[in-house]
Design a protein around this motif. Structure first.
Motif, PDB file in Angstrom:
ATOM      1  N   PRO A   4      85.043  20.606  -0.991  1.00 35.20           N
ATOM      2  CA  PRO A   4      85.404  21.090   0.348  1.00 35.20           C
ATOM      3  C   PRO A   4      84.136  21.357   1.168  1.00 35.20           C
ATOM      4  O   PRO A   4      83.065  21.561   0.599  1.00 35.20           O
ATOM      5  N   LEU A   5      84.263  21.389   2.479  1.00 39.54           N
ATOM      6  CA  LEU A   5      83.076  21.608   3.318  1.00 39.54           C
ATOM      7  C   LEU A   5      82.499  23.007   3.071  1.00 39.54           C
ATOM      8  O   LEU A   5      83.244  23.992   2.979  1.00 39.54           O
ATOM      9  N   SER A   6      81.168  23.056   2.960  1.00 42.67           N
ATOM     10  CA  SER A   6      80.547  24.336   2.584  1.00 42.67           C
ATOM     11  C   SER A   6      80.710  25.432   3.642  1.00 42.67           C
ATOM     12  O   SER A   6      80.919  26.599   3.275  1.00 42.67           O
ATOM     13  N   PRO A   7      80.636  25.138   4.948  1.00 36.02           N
ATOM     14  CA  PRO A   7      80.752  26.258   5.904  1.00 36.02           C
ATOM     15  C   PRO A   7      82.099  26.976   5.777  1.00 36.02           C
ATOM     16  O   PRO A   7      82.154  28.201   5.828  1.00 36.02           O
ATOM     17  N   GLU A   8      83.184  26.199   5.575  1.00 36.16           N
ATOM     18  CA  GLU A   8      84.513  26.832   5.462  1.00 36.16           C
ATOM     19  C   GLU A   8      84.625  27.582   4.133  1.00 36.16           C
ATOM     20  O   GLU A   8      85.074  28.721   4.074  1.00 36.16           O
ATOM     21  N   LEU A   9      84.214  26.911   3.052  1.00 32.92           N
ATOM     22  CA  LEU A   9      84.401  27.513   1.729  1.00 32.92           C
ATOM     23  C   LEU A   9      83.591  28.811   1.573  1.00 32.92           C
ATOM     24  O   LEU A   9      84.058  29.778   0.959  1.00 32.92           O
ATOM     25  N   LEU A  10      82.391  28.802   2.140  1.00 30.00           N
ATOM     26  CA  LEU A  10      81.507  29.961   1.929  1.00 30.00           C
ATOM     27  C   LEU A  10      81.607  31.007   3.039  1.00 30.00           C
ATOM     28  O   LEU A  10      80.981  32.077   2.938  1.00 30.00           O
ATOM     29  N   ALA A  11      82.394  30.728   4.075  1.00 31.02           N
ATOM     30  CA  ALA A  11      82.469  31.652   5.223  1.00 31.02           C
ATOM     31  C   ALA A  11      82.781  33.101   4.821  1.00 31.02           C
ATOM     32  O   ALA A  11      82.185  34.033   5.372  1.00 31.02           O
ATOM     33  N   PRO A  12      83.688  33.353   3.845  1.00 30.87           N
ATOM     34  CA  PRO A  12      83.988  34.764   3.524  1.00 30.87           C
ATOM     35  C   PRO A  12      82.791  35.540   2.979  1.00 30.87           C
ATOM     36  O   PRO A  12      82.834  36.772   2.906  1.00 30.87           O
ATOM     37  N   LEU A  13      81.717  34.810   2.586  1.00 38.48           N
ATOM     38  CA  LEU A  13      80.560  35.530   2.056  1.00 38.48           C
ATOM     39  C   LEU A  13      79.881  36.398   3.114  1.00 38.48           C
ATOM     40  O   LEU A  13      79.331  37.467   2.794  1.00 38.48           O
ATOM     41  N   ALA A  14      79.912  35.948   4.394  1.00 37.21           N
ATOM     42  CA  ALA A  14      79.168  36.680   5.440  1.00 37.21           C
ATOM     43  C   ALA A  14      79.737  38.090   5.652  1.00 37.21           C
ATOM     44  O   ALA A  14      78.983  39.072   5.541  1.00 37.21           O
ATOM     45  N   PRO A  15      81.046  38.246   5.924  1.00 32.67           N
ATOM     46  CA  PRO A  15      81.551  39.622   6.108  1.00 32.67           C
ATOM     47  C   PRO A  15      81.476  40.443   4.823  1.00 32.67           C
ATOM     48  O   PRO A  15      81.226  41.647   4.861  1.00 32.67           O
ATOM     49  N   TRP A  16      81.631  39.769   3.674  1.00 33.90           N
ATOM     50  CA  TRP A  16      81.528  40.494   2.396  1.00 33.90           C
ATOM     51  C   TRP A  16      80.123  41.069   2.234  1.00 33.90           C
ATOM     52  O   TRP A  16      79.941  42.241   1.893  1.00 33.90           O
ATOM     53  N   PHE A  17      79.102  40.235   2.528  1.00 35.27           N
ATOM     54  CA  PHE A  17      77.724  40.684   2.342  1.00 35.27           C
ATOM     55  C   PHE A  17      77.401  41.825   3.311  1.00 35.27           C
ATOM     56  O   PHE A  17      76.697  42.777   2.960  1.00 35.27           O
ATOM     57  N   GLU A  18      77.944  41.725   4.519  1.00 34.81           N
ATOM     58  CA  GLU A  18      77.722  42.787   5.506  1.00 34.81           C
ATOM     59  C   GLU A  18      78.224  44.129   4.958  1.00 34.81           C
ATOM     60  O   GLU A  18      77.616  45.169   5.159  1.00 34.81           O
ATOM     61  N   ARG A  19      79.335  44.059   4.224  1.00 37.19           N
ATOM     62  CA  ARG A  19      79.948  45.276   3.697  1.00 37.19           C
ATOM     63  C   ARG A  19      79.193  45.834   2.484  1.00 37.19           C
ATOM     64  O   ARG A  19      79.022  47.030   2.351  1.00 37.19           O
ATOM     65  N   VAL A  20      78.736  44.939   1.606  1.00 43.26           N
ATOM     66  CA  VAL A  20      78.221  45.442   0.315  1.00 43.26           C
ATOM     67  C   VAL A  20      76.698  45.448   0.214  1.00 43.26           C
ATOM     68  O   VAL A  20      76.166  45.984  -0.757  1.00 43.26           O
ATOM     69  N   ARG A  21      76.000  44.873   1.185  1.00 42.50           N
ATOM     70  CA  ARG A  21      74.562  44.680   0.982  1.00 42.50           C
ATOM     71  C   ARG A  21      73.843  46.008   0.743  1.00 42.50           C
ATOM     72  O   ARG A  21      74.118  47.004   1.393  1.00 42.50           O
ATOM     73  N   ARG A  22      72.936  45.936  -0.233  1.00 46.12           N
ATOM     74  CA  ARG A  22      72.171  47.136  -0.550  1.00 46.12           C
ATOM     75  C   ARG A  22      70.991  47.223   0.406  1.00 46.12           C
ATOM     76  O   ARG A  22      70.441  46.204   0.823  1.00 46.12           O
ATOM     77  N   ASP A  23      70.621  48.452   0.721  1.00 46.60           N
ATOM     78  CA  ASP A  23      69.507  48.649   1.638  1.00 46.60           C
ATOM     79  C   ASP A  23      68.207  48.594   0.837  1.00 46.60           C
ATOM     80  O   ASP A  23      67.762  49.608   0.319  1.00 46.60           O
ATOM     81  N   GLY A 179      73.807  31.237   8.725  1.00 42.16           N
ATOM     82  CA  GLY A 179      72.459  31.799   8.819  1.00 42.16           C
ATOM     83  C   GLY A 179      71.765  31.678   7.474  1.00 42.16           C
ATOM     84  O   GLY A 179      72.304  32.149   6.459  1.00 42.16           O
ATOM     85  N   PRO A 180      70.560  31.026   7.446  1.00 40.31           N
ATOM     86  CA  PRO A 180      69.888  30.798   6.166  1.00 40.31           C
ATOM     87  C   PRO A 180      69.612  32.073   5.385  1.00 40.31           C
ATOM     88  O   PRO A 180      69.861  32.137   4.182  1.00 40.31           O
ATOM     89  N   SER A 181      69.110  33.098   6.056  1.00 39.53           N
ATOM     90  CA  SER A 181      68.759  34.323   5.331  1.00 39.53           C
ATOM     91  C   SER A 181      70.023  34.995   4.798  1.00 39.53           C
ATOM     92  O   SER A 181      70.087  35.395   3.624  1.00 39.53           O
ATOM     93  N   ARG A 182      71.030  35.099   5.647  1.00 38.24           N
ATOM     94  CA  ARG A 182      72.273  35.782   5.242  1.00 38.24           C
ATOM     95  C   ARG A 182      72.925  35.069   4.053  1.00 38.24           C
ATOM     96  O   ARG A 182      73.265  35.688   3.049  1.00 38.24           O
ATOM     97  N   LEU A 183      73.098  33.744   4.165  1.00 40.55           N
ATOM     98  CA  LEU A 183      73.803  33.029   3.109  1.00 40.55           C
ATOM     99  C   LEU A 183      73.012  33.049   1.790  1.00 40.55           C
ATOM    100  O   LEU A 183      73.571  33.240   0.712  1.00 40.55           O
ATOM    101  N   THR A 184      71.695  32.869   1.901  1.00 36.27           N
ATOM    102  CA  THR A 184      70.873  32.857   0.680  1.00 36.27           C
ATOM    103  C   THR A 184      70.992  34.191  -0.048  1.00 36.27           C
ATOM    104  O   THR A 184      71.208  34.249  -1.267  1.00 36.27           O
ATOM    105  N   GLN A 185      70.880  35.277   0.697  1.00 35.44           N
ATOM    106  CA  GLN A 185      70.928  36.597   0.056  1.00 35.44           C
ATOM    107  C   GLN A 185      72.350  36.931  -0.428  1.00 35.44           C
ATOM    108  O   GLN A 185      72.529  37.572  -1.461  1.00 35.44           O
ATOM    109  N   ALA A 186      73.365  36.464   0.318  1.00 36.55           N
ATOM    110  CA  ALA A 186      74.745  36.741  -0.078  1.00 36.55           C
ATOM    111  C   ALA A 186      75.072  36.018  -1.386  1.00 36.55           C
ATOM    112  O   ALA A 186      75.707  36.583  -2.285  1.00 36.55           O
ATOM    113  N   LEU A 187      74.615  34.771  -1.505  1.00 32.54           N
ATOM    114  CA  LEU A 187      74.861  34.021  -2.751  1.00 32.54           C
ATOM    115  C   LEU A 187      74.181  34.695  -3.939  1.00 32.54           C
ATOM    116  O   LEU A 187      74.758  34.816  -5.018  1.00 32.54           O
TER     117      LEU A 187
END
Ligand code: SF4
Length: 365
Positions: A4-23, A179-187
């Protein structure tokens, strides 16, 4: 490739990372802009190779205080650099970091992935991670965590590393979209905290579309690589002491242990134990097992007191006891240094000190 196309499949990672990212100190607040301090990203990426986040946090803070920028690190003394890394292990990383900082201080940051990958110690993964996180380049960074997540998500049979080129191509549109930084860190975060070797699929933002989960295959994707059994050895780790000085192996210029001082070691297979004749001169402490990637050492620490120093063989040096704390040592050797200031026991048996001394002494003329 029918993924499947990566932008659609991985899209839920962005809001998830926003919620859980450690400072974390090396993380920028704004994940849409280039990082304000690429040097901090480089330091964190090298420290995080093979080391847990929780261990890295205090080291990173001390490192940035001591070497706040590439120019300071480039000019720092090698011993001071190793000392600041002491306890993190894999000391090659400290030397690579200094060499990379030296290049950056002299020539500035490279302008592309190829240039970053040319810096000392930056393999394809680290170069791509620094490119994405520090500079917002769409450079797909695939480490063990990312390979595991993507293998499961896309139900890749066999070793996912064999599909690295396909996976990188597949990831590029998602890096652009999220976003390269967001997706890389979320993965990375997902692989480290949720899609671990034993995955917590119930907490996963990608669970609804994860092919391995839907097929009930999360336990065997990716296949676990069989590890060679670590080599086992039994060692005497010895601190010879004479008139307030200790005998140590000076650092090698190259190799895994470059930059580190070491206590002499003796393989128990070659230096068997005998009853101790002069108990007052030898102190022992409880031993331990030191585990490395490819070997396990059963270590018995000893202090052998001598009346006078002997002339050591090449590479060995007598070091004043007052300087011991300032020397960079690996983890195993730090333990003996720490034990020296604690009470030990006279051992019932030890290797013959005279034989050990002969092994460490310069050949007589
Ligand atoms: S659903 Fe489970 S196996 Fe799939 S990516 Fe999420 S944690 Fe990993």
């Amino acid at each position: 490739m029918s993924w499947p196309l990566s932008p659609e499949l991985l899209a839920p990672l962005a809001p998830w990372f926003e919620r859980v990212r450690r400072d974390l100190a090396w993380r920028a607040q704004d994940l849409d802009a280039p990082h304000p301090d690429p040097y901090a990203v480089l330091v964190s990426e090298l420290m995080l190779q093979q080391t847990q986040v929780a261990t890295v946090v205090p080291y990173f803070a001390r490192w940035l205080e001591r070497f706040p920028d590439a120019a300071t690190l480039a000019e720092a003394d090698e011993d001071a650099v190793h000392k600041a890394w002491e306890g993190l292990g894999y000391y090659r990383r400290a030397r690579f970091l200094k060499a990379a900082a030296t290049s950056v201080a002299a020539e500035g940051w490279p302008g592309d992935l190829e240039g970053l990958a040319g810096l000392p110690g930056l393999g394809p993964y680290t170069a791509a991670a620094v490119g994405a996180i520090a500079f917002q380049w769409p450079t797909p960074a695939l480490d063990g965590n990312a390979f595991r997540v993507l293998a499961r998500l896309l139900l890749i049979e066999g070793d996912p590393k064999a599909r690295a080129a396909d996976l990188r191509t597949w990831l590029v549109p998602a890096l652009g979209a999220l976003g390269p930084s967001r997706l890389t860190q979320a993965l990375m975060e997902l692989g480290a905290t949720v899609c671990a070797p034993a995955p917590a699929c119930g907490a996963c933002p990608l669970g609804d579309h994860c092919a391995a989960r839907l097929a009930g295959r999360t336990a065997d994707i990716p296949p676990v690589a069989k590890r060679a059994k670590p080599r086992a050895s039994t060692l005497w780790l010895v601190a010879f002491e004479a008139k307030g000085q200790f005998l140590l192996q000076a650092p090698a210029a190259r190799g895994l242990l470059a930059g580190l001082w070491r206590w002499p070691t003796f393989d128990a297979a070659d230096h068997g134990a005998e009853p101790v004749l002069r108990p007052g001169s030898i102190t022992a402490w409880l031993g331990w097992t030191q585990v490395y990637t490819h070997r396990r050492e059963a270590v018995t620490p000893l202090r052998i007191g001598l009346e006078a120093p002997f002339t050591p063989a090449g590479g060995l040096r007598w070091v004043p006891g007052t300087e011991l704390q300032g020397l960079p040592l690996g983890k195993r050797d730090q333990r003996l240094r720490d034990l020296l200031v604690t009470p030990g026991q006279p051992p019932l048996e030890s290797p013959d000190p005279a034989r050990l001394i002969r092994a460490c002494a310069a050949p007589s003329a």
